[in-house]
Design an enzyme around this catalytic site. Structure first.
Site, PDB file in Angstrom:
ATOM      1  N   HIS A 130      48.528  23.256  50.958  1.00 39.94           N
ATOM      2  CA  HIS A 130      49.829  23.310  51.637  1.00 39.94           C
ATOM      3  C   HIS A 130      49.632  24.076  52.954  1.00 39.94           C
ATOM      4  O   HIS A 130      48.756  24.930  53.056  1.00 39.94           O
ATOM      5  CB  HIS A 130      50.793  24.068  50.720  1.00 39.94           C
ATOM      6  CG  HIS A 130      52.210  24.112  51.193  1.00 39.94           C
ATOM      7  ND1 HIS A 130      52.676  25.061  52.072  1.00 39.94           N
ATOM      8  CD2 HIS A 130      53.271  23.325  50.897  1.00 39.94           C
ATOM      9  CE1 HIS A 130      53.960  24.852  52.299  1.00 39.94           C
ATOM     10  NE2 HIS A 130      54.349  23.804  51.595  1.00 39.94           N
ATOM     11  N   ASP A 207      47.059  29.385  45.035  1.00 36.08           N
ATOM     12  CA  ASP A 207      48.453  29.139  45.402  1.00 36.08           C
ATOM     13  C   ASP A 207      49.131  28.498  44.197  1.00 36.08           C
ATOM     14  O   ASP A 207      48.923  27.320  43.899  1.00 36.08           O
ATOM     15  CB  ASP A 207      48.460  28.227  46.638  1.00 36.08           C
ATOM     16  CG  ASP A 207      49.821  27.608  46.920  1.00 36.08           C
ATOM     17  OD1 ASP A 207      50.764  27.825  46.139  1.00 36.08           O
ATOM     18  OD2 ASP A 207      49.918  26.887  47.931  1.00 36.08           O
ATOM     19  N   GLN A 210      53.448  25.599  42.726  1.00 38.57           N
ATOM     20  CA  GLN A 210      53.870  24.488  41.862  1.00 38.57           C
ATOM     21  C   GLN A 210      53.377  24.671  40.426  1.00 38.57           C
ATOM     22  O   GLN A 210      53.774  23.901  39.542  1.00 38.57           O
ATOM     23  CB  GLN A 210      53.350  23.142  42.400  1.00 38.57           C
ATOM     24  CG  GLN A 210      53.806  22.801  43.801  1.00 38.57           C
ATOM     25  CD  GLN A 210      55.302  22.472  43.889  1.00 38.57           C
ATOM     26  OE1 GLN A 210      55.967  22.231  42.889  1.00 38.57           O
ATOM     27  NE2 GLN A 210      55.835  22.471  45.106  1.00 38.57           N
ATOM     28  N   LYS A 233      61.343  28.136  43.142  1.00 38.05           N
ATOM     29  CA  LYS A 233      60.819  26.911  42.533  1.00 38.05           C
ATOM     30  C   LYS A 233      60.767  27.034  41.012  1.00 38.05           C
ATOM     31  O   LYS A 233      60.210  26.185  40.323  1.00 38.05           O
ATOM     32  CB  LYS A 233      59.413  26.607  43.067  1.00 38.05           C
ATOM     33  CG  LYS A 233      59.388  26.251  44.556  1.00 38.05           C
ATOM     34  CD  LYS A 233      57.989  25.829  44.960  1.00 38.05           C
ATOM     35  CE  LYS A 233      57.762  25.848  46.458  1.00 38.05           C
ATOM     36  NZ  LYS A 233      58.494  24.811  47.172  1.00 38.05           N
ATOM     37  N   CYS A 373      54.470  19.240  53.957  1.00 34.80           N
ATOM     38  CA  CYS A 373      53.658  20.364  54.462  1.00 34.80           C
ATOM     39  C   CYS A 373      52.192  20.215  54.070  1.00 34.80           C
ATOM     40  O   CYS A 373      51.506  21.217  53.821  1.00 34.80           O
ATOM     41  CB  CYS A 373      54.190  21.715  54.003  1.00 34.80           C
ATOM     42  SG  CYS A 373      55.839  22.072  54.607  1.00 34.80           S
TER      43      CYS A 373
END
Ligand code: C6P
Length: 415
Positions: A130, A207, A210, A233, A373
């Site tokens: 991302h 990261d 998600q 999220k 992104c």
């Protein structure tokens, strides 16, 4: 709408927690919210926790002797404990509250990267990063005189781990990789990446924007040095996210922002830093959001993250099956739904993703269209944009059918 249950979750019950799902949109269609990769909806109990904070104990933290400040400080500190527990961190010292995943990436890149990287050092990213990781490390590496390399994505949408084994060398100082891709849905081998980095005395930054919302994550089992995610999220509020960092590494790092709250002692000659994690939390923090974050984490724990994962896989499998019925739908990412997070990016032949999202919107279906992104990844896929349906605990297979029906309309309009 008749709800298709997955065996993992009582979706009908869960939907009652989210009054927004009763909304009608467009020309009176029931809302079908499939843009959870961008942000999830917020259950009543999270809204109530934030509201209760403002109604009954709103005060600044770590500054007041009075009762409200003490109550707010305890809630704020305990929110760190709840989040630490949720991802398997050792304690609040290892959880820094940030604005979001992006700020967590910047914190490490500025604080650790600018100080530690130099000519001859390499930062290894993946082609599916991302922008929050891609741009941040690209820019900080350039300022530090370090090089950036990219682990390639295979035609199947997975990381080429053979190439990774060659790319990560003793010159590598940091491996930064997305855990679950927001575009391909790929679940990357986090522990393998960590081991590879550590074999060369490099750090690994994962990261988890998600991943944490959609599956059990244990930062200790992964052996992550840094791990980042955002509350909005995962059924929590906007304006807050978390950086996990191993305590001994955070101890060694310079502060990222200076000011109140992050100091121990300030004099005309020198300043010393507060304990972890407060050393990295300058100024008045997002107190109400922290209260909401903790409530969201408890909400997800009550549902059970294994069940959330199975439900996401169930919906991804259903969406992949339904889309496979049509020759004019191109799906990006791994075929195997157990290799995926609960999201599917796709294109419909002859219809730009933005047009498609606009037509599905007329049917009440919220999907995302664009580059998500991940422009370099879209370049690699050879498309400027994709449409993306991303699922959460309240979504049903019936809703995926509504999306597929809306796509029929797009076919007719663009035929
Ligand atoms: N992806 C999406 O629709 P922030 O904005 O800082 O909370 O999260 C950034 C981020 C970092 N990594 C990954 C893998 C992400 O998916 C995101 C946010 C949203 O896909 C907005 S672009």
């Amino acid at each position: 709408m008749g709800l298709q249950q997955s065996d993992a979750l009582d979706v009908e019950r869960i939907r009652e927690d989210f009054p927004i799902l009763e909304r009608e949109v467009g020309d009176g269609r029931p809302l079908v919210y499939l843009d959870n990769g961008a942000t999830t909806q917020t259950p009543d109990r999270v809204v109530d926790a934030i509201s209760e904070y403002y109604r009954t104990y709103n005060a600044n933290v770590h500054r007041g002797i009075h009762q409200l400040s003490q109550e707010a400080s305890i809630a704020y500190e305990e929110a760190h404990d709840a989040v630490a527990d949720f991802v398997g961190a050792d304690g609040r010292e290892e959880i820094v509250f940030t604005k979001n995943t992006t700020e967590a990436e910047n914190l490490v890149a500025y604080s650790w990267g600018l100080n530690e990287l130099g000519p001859g050092d390499e930062v290894v990213l993946t082609e599916m990063e991302h922008h929050s990781s891609f741009v941040t490390w690209q820019q900080i590496a350039e300022r530090a005189g370090a090089d950036v390399k990219y682990i390639p994505v295979t035609d199947e949408g997975t990381l080429d781990m053979d190439a990774a084994a060659d790319l990560v060398t003793d010159d590598t100082a940091m491996v930064s990789a997305v855990h679950v891709s927001n575009t391909l849905g790929t679940v990357n081998p986090a522990r393998e990446l960590a081991d590879l980095a550590h074999d060369h005395d490099a750090y690994v930054f994962l990261d988890g924007a998600q991943a944490v919302p959609t599956r059990p994550v244990d930062v200790a089992a992964i052996d992550a040095d840094f791990y980042a995610f955002s509350a909005h999220k995962m059924a929590g509020p906007t304006g807050i996210g978390a950086l996990y960092g191993k305590e001994e590494i955070l101890e060694e790092m310079e502060p990222y922002l200076y000011g109140g709250g992050m100091i121990r002692k300030v004099s005309f000659d020198e300043t010393t830093w507060n304990d972890l994690p407060w050393k990295f939390e300058a100024g008045t923090p997002s107190i109400a959001q922290a209260v909401g974050f903790a409530e969201a984490v408890e909400y997800l724990e009550d549902i059970g993250m294994e069940s959330v994962k199975r439900h996401e896989e169930h919906l991804a499998a259903y969406a992949l099956d339904r889309m496979a019925e049509f020759d004019d739908i191109e799906v990006y990412g791994p075929d195997d739904p157990t290799d995926r997070g609960g999201l599917v990016s796709f294109n419909l032949d002859g219809v730009h993703a933005h047009d498609l999202a606009s037509i599905t919107n007329d049917h009440g279906v919220a999907i995302r269209a664009g580059d998500h992104c991940t422009q370099p990844l879209h370049d690699k896929l050879g498309v400027a944009a994709t449409a993306r349906a991303s699922f959460y605990v309240y979504n049903t297979t019936d809703e995926i059918d509504v999306l597929l029906d809306a796509m029929d309309d797009a076919r007719e309009l663009f035929a």
